[in-house]
Design an enzyme around this catalytic site. Structure first.
Site, PDB file in Angstrom:
ATOM      1  N   PHE A 139       0.760  -1.164   0.229  1.00 12.44           N
ATOM      2  CA  PHE A 139       0.023   0.032  -0.135  1.00 12.44           C
ATOM      3  C   PHE A 139       0.937   1.267  -0.020  1.00 12.44           C
ATOM      4  O   PHE A 139       1.710   1.389   0.907  1.00 12.44           O
ATOM      5  CB  PHE A 139      -0.936   0.073   1.185  1.00 12.44           C
ATOM      6  CG  PHE A 139      -1.847   1.129   1.055  1.00 12.44           C
ATOM      7  CD1 PHE A 139      -3.071   1.167   0.439  1.00 12.44           C
ATOM      8  CD2 PHE A 139      -1.624   2.351   1.720  1.00 12.44           C
ATOM      9  CE1 PHE A 139      -4.020   2.193   0.258  1.00 12.44           C
ATOM     10  CE2 PHE A 139      -2.457   3.543   1.519  1.00 12.44           C
ATOM     11  CZ  PHE A 139      -3.723   3.329   0.849  1.00 12.44           C
ATOM     12  N   ASP A 224       9.416   2.662   1.411  1.00 14.72           N
ATOM     13  CA  ASP A 224       8.309   3.226   1.847  1.00 14.72           C
ATOM     14  C   ASP A 224       8.108   2.939   3.521  1.00 14.72           C
ATOM     15  O   ASP A 224       7.779   2.006   3.700  1.00 14.72           O
ATOM     16  CB  ASP A 224       7.163   2.925   1.094  1.00 14.72           C
ATOM     17  CG  ASP A 224       5.838   3.578   1.817  1.00 14.72           C
ATOM     18  OD1 ASP A 224       5.639   4.001   2.931  1.00 14.72           O
ATOM     19  OD2 ASP A 224       4.816   3.290   1.041  1.00 14.72           O
ATOM     20  N   LYS A 253       3.072   9.722   8.610  1.00 14.55           N
ATOM     21  CA  LYS A 253       2.349   9.563   9.543  1.00 14.55           C
ATOM     22  C   LYS A 253       3.346   9.713  11.065  1.00 14.55           C
ATOM     23  O   LYS A 253       2.826  10.725  11.340  1.00 14.55           O
ATOM     24  CB  LYS A 253       1.988   7.660   9.617  1.00 14.55           C
ATOM     25  CG  LYS A 253       1.305   7.261   8.624  1.00 14.55           C
ATOM     26  CD  LYS A 253       0.923   5.643   8.813  1.00 14.55           C
ATOM     27  CE  LYS A 253      -0.054   5.268   7.767  1.00 14.55           C
ATOM     28  NZ  LYS A 253      -1.339   5.641   8.250  1.00 14.55           N
TER      29      LYS A 253
END
Ligand SMILES: Cc1ncc(COP(=O)(O)O)c(C=O)c1O
Length: 398
Positions: A139, A224, A253
């Site tokens: 993702f 990532d 995040k």
């Protein structure tokens, strides 16, 4: 009566667009690892805003730093030099071994910047390399580029035409990756641990092999770490545990601890391909978000949170393994640091709802995996409390 042609269905429609399947809960405040709903019920927060609230809620140092910065300057634009942005770049580069950072506002934007930089790097060399290889079940975000990079078909339905230049291979299969690399390949983009895709760990040997393949083929390794970075996996970055270093690294995040900020960092020769006019963001790296990120990094250091995460991780993993030996519904416990998944033989959703009624907030990663993401400063007593609730939930699920 005159008929309105402008707002015929407004009375029926929620004014917030319907893009999220929300829990039936309204959270209004938080302190540490606890949050309260609008009826003043208290919950232990093992979601942390999906790996965002690194320091829990309302950390005193964060409150002070943000209110000082808000009273000084919120925003001034990247038309000007921003000292806090420079300080943050120095700090994340020093801890990651990268040479330069670009700041944006989210994980998807950080990955978009990474993809653009990889293409521009090869364009500058007169090379035809443009394609990015990613993993199935990955993702990488909801922008057109990053949902195309994402290795899950469900996020792509209805959004074609999708941009070309993305190839997917199974995670932990080095032979499949080697076969997919050709003269068009610019980069490999991987999560060291797939969060959304089911808490799937990229093996250290696989990551080392990917690094080697990228070096042999002269292509870029992009990691990532939007979900895994900033201490979440027990080291500042998950890649450290494999003893490798990427050419491009993305973060978001947990970096801002709740204030939106993303970052794309790159090695020196790669970073040099961005110059004025090639990329930008109005809000990226503004004084407020950089203050939040600097405070997160400062508190991680001052409160020795990396060691703490490793200890709490061990406690939580052992507790879940003990539950696994008692309850057949748990098929596997996996993860790193405080990004932990319990794979179930049944759907996770009813268990998540039951945990909520017992005062514990947890989420899923795919339909059958319970995902636990407490704040990095969760206490040993709070971990025990969560394990007790999970035992009740598993008992009810038998
Ligand atoms: C690994 C990873 N990359 C990218 C993203 C997208 O981040 P954002 O929602 O901030 O755009 C996420 C979000 O869950 C993620 O887990």
């Amino acid at each position: 009566m005159r008929k309105s042609y402008f707002f015929p269905k407004l009375w029926r429609m929620n004014t917030v667009m319907n893009t999220y399947a929300r829990f039936p809960l309204t959270l209004v405040r938080g302190e540490g690892a606890r949050v309260w709903d609008d009826a003043d019920n208290c919950y232990l927060d093992f979601i942390s805003g999906i790996a965002v609230n690194t320091l829990g809620h309302a950390h005193p140092k964060m409150n002070e730093a943000l209110s000082d910065q808000a009273a000084t300057m919120l925003h001034c634009s990247n038309l000007f030099h921003i000292p806090k942005q420079q300080q943050l770049a120095d700090r994340v580069c020093a801890s990651s071994g990268m040479a330069a950072a670009f700041f944006c506002n989210s994980g998807a934007e950080a990955n978009e910047a990474a993809i653009k930089l990889a293409r521009k790097y090869f364009f500058d060399q007169g090379s035809a390399r443009r394609t990015v290889i990613t993993a199935t079940q990955s993702f990488h975000g909801r922008l057109l580029s990053t949902l195309t990079a994402t290795g899950q078909d469900k996020v792509k339905v209805g959004f074609d035409p999708l941009p070309p230049g993305f190839v997917h291979v199974p995670l932990n299969d080095l032979a499949a990756l080697e076969q997919a690399i050709d003269g068009q390949t610019a980069a490999v983009l991987l999560e060291p641990l797939q969060g959304e895709g089911g808490v799937n760990i990229a093996d250290a040997a696989y990551l080392q092999g990917v690094r080697k393949l990228c070096d042999e083929h002269g292509i870029l390794l992009m990691l990532d770490e939007v979900q895994t970075g900033i201490g979440r996996c027990g080291t500042m970055f998950a890649f450290e545990q494999a003893g490798i270093r990427p050419d491009i690294l993305t973060l978001a995040k947990g970096l801002g601890g709740g204030v939106p900020i993303g970052a794309m960092l790159a090695a020196e020769q790669v970073a040099a391909s961005f110059s004025p006019g090639t990329h930008g963001s109005t809000f990226g790296g503004n004084p407020l978000s950089c203050t939040a990120a600097l405070t997160v990094l400062q508190v991680i250091e001052e409160e020795s949170l990396l060691d703490h995460v490793q200890q709490r991780s061990q406690q939580l993993m052992q507790g879940l393994e003990a539950l696994q030996s008692r309850f057949a519904v748990i098929s596997e416990v996996r993860g790193k640091g405080l990004l932990i998944g319990a794979a179930l033989d049944i759907e996770a959703a009813p268990l998540i709802a039951d945990a909520r009624t017992h005062g514990l907030l947890v989420l899923s990663a795919g339909p059958n995996v319970l995902r636990l993401l407490p704040p990095l400063n969760i206490t040993a007593a709070e971990v025990d409390e969560a394990l007790k609730i999970l035992a009740t939930v598993m008992e009810n699920a038998q």
